[in-house]
Design a protein around this motif. Structure first.
Motif, PDB file in Angstrom:
ATOM      1  N   GLU A  34     -54.281  12.470  25.517  1.00 53.40           N
ATOM      2  CA  GLU A  34     -54.975  11.686  26.544  1.00 53.40           C
ATOM      3  C   GLU A  34     -54.715  12.202  27.956  1.00 53.40           C
ATOM      4  OE1 GLU A  34     -52.911   9.823  24.162  1.00 53.40           O
ATOM      5  OE2 GLU A  34     -54.712   9.990  22.924  1.00 53.40           O
ATOM      6  N   GLY A  35     -53.863  13.200  28.087  1.00 47.86           N
ATOM      7  CA  GLY A  35     -53.557  13.718  29.413  1.00 47.86           C
ATOM      8  C   GLY A  35     -52.416  12.992  30.093  1.00 47.86           C
ATOM      9  N   ASN A  36     -51.626  12.242  29.310  1.00 43.48           N
ATOM     10  CA  ASN A  36     -50.443  11.578  29.860  1.00 43.48           C
ATOM     11  C   ASN A  36     -49.247  12.511  29.745  1.00 43.48           C
ATOM     12  OD1 ASN A  36     -51.876   9.160  30.344  1.00 43.48           O
ATOM     13  ND2 ASN A  36     -51.633   8.587  28.205  1.00 43.48           N
ATOM     14  N   ILE A  37     -48.347  12.387  30.704  1.00 42.88           N
ATOM     15  CA  ILE A  37     -47.176  13.256  30.788  1.00 42.88           C
ATOM     16  C   ILE A  37     -45.923  12.397  30.630  1.00 42.88           C
ATOM     17  CG2 ILE A  37     -45.924  14.903  32.248  1.00 42.88           C
ATOM     18  CD1 ILE A  37     -48.789  15.865  31.634  1.00 42.88           C
ATOM     19  N   LEU A  38     -44.969  12.877  29.824  1.00 40.28           N
ATOM     20  CA  LEU A  38     -43.718  12.143  29.627  1.00 40.28           C
ATOM     21  C   LEU A  38     -42.785  12.389  30.817  1.00 40.28           C
ATOM     22  CD1 LEU A  38     -42.166  10.298  27.655  1.00 40.28           C
ATOM     23  CD2 LEU A  38     -41.083  12.370  26.774  1.00 40.28           C
ATOM     24  N   CYS A  39     -42.425  11.307  31.507  1.00 42.46           N
ATOM     25  CA  CYS A  39     -41.554  11.376  32.681  1.00 42.46           C
ATOM     26  C   CYS A  39     -40.252  10.645  32.358  1.00 42.46           C
ATOM     27  CB  CYS A  39     -42.239  10.717  33.876  1.00 42.46           C
ATOM     28  SG  CYS A  39     -43.866  11.415  34.232  1.00 42.46           S
ATOM     29  N   ALA A  40     -39.150  11.154  32.891  1.00 40.57           N
ATOM     30  CA  ALA A  40     -37.833  10.601  32.594  1.00 40.57           C
ATOM     31  C   ALA A  40     -37.130  10.220  33.892  1.00 40.57           C
ATOM     32  CB  ALA A  40     -36.997  11.633  31.834  1.00 40.57           C
ATOM     33  N   GLN A  41     -36.605   8.987  33.926  1.00 39.51           N
ATOM     34  CA  GLN A  41     -35.886   8.528  35.114  1.00 39.51           C
ATOM     35  C   GLN A  41     -34.394   8.786  34.942  1.00 39.51           C
ATOM     36  OE1 GLN A  41     -35.887   4.289  36.083  1.00 39.51           O
ATOM     37  NE2 GLN A  41     -36.249   4.849  38.215  1.00 39.51           N
ATOM     38  N   ARG A  42     -33.801   9.417  35.937  1.00 39.11           N
ATOM     39  CA  ARG A  42     -32.376   9.759  35.888  1.00 39.11           C
ATOM     40  C   ARG A  42     -31.537   8.477  35.921  1.00 39.11           C
ATOM     41  NH1 ARG A  42     -31.329  14.988  36.338  1.00 39.11           N
ATOM     42  NH2 ARG A  42     -29.258  14.677  37.182  1.00 39.11           N
ATOM     43  N   SER A  43     -30.526   8.442  35.070  1.00 39.47           N
ATOM     44  CA  SER A  43     -29.686   7.250  34.959  1.00 39.47           C
ATOM     45  C   SER A  43     -28.615   7.213  36.043  1.00 39.47           C
ATOM     46  CB  SER A  43     -29.014   7.203  33.581  1.00 39.47           C
ATOM     47  OG  SER A  43     -28.042   8.237  33.486  1.00 39.47           O
ATOM     48  N   ALA A  44     -27.927   6.086  36.131  1.00 38.57           N
ATOM     49  CA  ALA A  44     -26.886   5.889  37.151  1.00 38.57           C
ATOM     50  C   ALA A  44     -25.733   6.873  36.994  1.00 38.57           C
ATOM     51  CB  ALA A  44     -26.365   4.454  37.087  1.00 38.57           C
ATOM     52  N   SER A  45     -25.524   7.408  35.788  1.00 38.23           N
ATOM     53  CA  SER A  45     -24.410   8.336  35.565  1.00 38.23           C
ATOM     54  C   SER A  45     -24.771   9.783  35.908  1.00 38.23           C
ATOM     55  CB  SER A  45     -23.948   8.259  34.107  1.00 38.23           C
ATOM     56  OG  SER A  45     -24.996   8.669  33.256  1.00 38.23           O
ATOM     57  N   MET A  46     -26.024  10.034  36.255  1.00 34.97           N
ATOM     58  CA  MET A  46     -26.476  11.390  36.572  1.00 34.97           C
ATOM     59  C   MET A  46     -26.512  11.590  38.093  1.00 34.97           C
ATOM     60  SD  MET A  46     -29.752  11.342  33.983  1.00 34.97           S
ATOM     61  CE  MET A  46     -29.945  12.907  33.182  1.00 34.97           C
ATOM     62  N   THR A  47     -26.533  12.862  38.519  1.00 35.78           N
ATOM     63  CA  THR A  47     -26.782  13.110  39.939  1.00 35.78           C
ATOM     64  C   THR A  47     -28.226  12.693  40.224  1.00 35.78           C
ATOM     65  OG1 THR A  47     -27.446  15.384  39.477  1.00 35.78           O
ATOM     66  CG2 THR A  47     -25.154  15.042  40.123  1.00 35.78           C
ATOM     67  N   LEU A  48     -28.507  12.318  41.442  1.00 40.40           N
ATOM     68  CA  LEU A  48     -29.828  11.828  41.852  1.00 40.40           C
ATOM     69  C   LEU A  48     -30.318  10.671  40.978  1.00 40.40           C
ATOM     70  CD1 LEU A  48     -31.529  15.319  42.358  1.00 40.40           C
ATOM     71  CD2 LEU A  48     -30.606  13.845  44.146  1.00 40.40           C
ATOM     72  N   PRO A  49     -29.486   9.631  40.817  1.00 43.67           N
ATOM     73  CA  PRO A  49     -29.897   8.497  39.970  1.00 43.67           C
ATOM     74  C   PRO A  49     -31.158   7.829  40.508  1.00 43.67           C
ATOM     75  CG  PRO A  49     -27.961   7.920  41.270  1.00 43.67           C
ATOM     76  CD  PRO A  49     -28.209   9.385  41.478  1.00 43.67           C
ATOM     77  N   GLY A  50     -32.012   7.404  39.579  1.00 49.67           N
ATOM     78  CA  GLY A  50     -33.235   6.709  39.947  1.00 49.67           C
ATOM     79  C   GLY A  50     -34.433   7.614  40.176  1.00 49.67           C
TER      80      GLY A  50
END
Length: 138
Positions: free
Chosen positions: A16-32
């Motif tokens: 469908e042309g959708n892209i899987l995006c992932a949000q960085r967690s609080a334990s990662m650098t650049l959270p959110g």
């Protein structure tokens, strides 16, 4: 000399042309911040092999790695990222956020509705251009 981290990201798309995006967690650098899933390239690995391994570890899915999208070098305060991105498709499994706080399928035209990690922005721009060519039927 700033530490350079060589990473690879998967721009996983569906029909469908959708892209899987992932949000960085609080334990990662650049959270959110949002990013394309992937991770560090280990010594001796080529980017495509690293991507297969990282997606298996992070999302518990098998993917087919496709066309190269973009290479970006971005300097953060304490390190520099060299990010290589590739289109990919899931061939087995359903993505589950084991390391990220959230996964979201986003229509390619709405990618900029998310707050992206700065290193990912050139790839986001390229993805939108590529998808417009591939998904529009004019």
């Amino acid at each position: 000399m700033t530490k350079i981290v060589h990473v690879v990201g998967a721009i996983i798309h569906n029909e469908e042309g959708n892209i899987l995006c992932a949000q960085r967690s609080a334990s990662m650098t650049l959270p959110g911040y949002w990013e394309f899933p992937g991770g560090k390239i280990e010594p001796g690995e080529i980017p495509q092999t690293a991507l297969l391994r990282e997606i298996k570890e992070e999302l518990h899915c098998d993917i087919a790695v496709g066309q190269f999208v973009e290479e970006t070098v971005y300097r953060y305060d304490s390190f520099t990222v060299r990010l290589e991105t590739y289109f990919a498709e899931i061939i087995k499994g359903t993505p589950i956020a084991y390391e990220h706080s959230e996964l979201k399928w986003v229509p390619f035209k709405e990618l900029f509705s998310l707050q992206w990690a700065p290193a990912d922005i050139p790839a986001v721009e390229r993805v939108i251009q590529q998808c417009k060519k591939g998904f529009t039927s004019n």
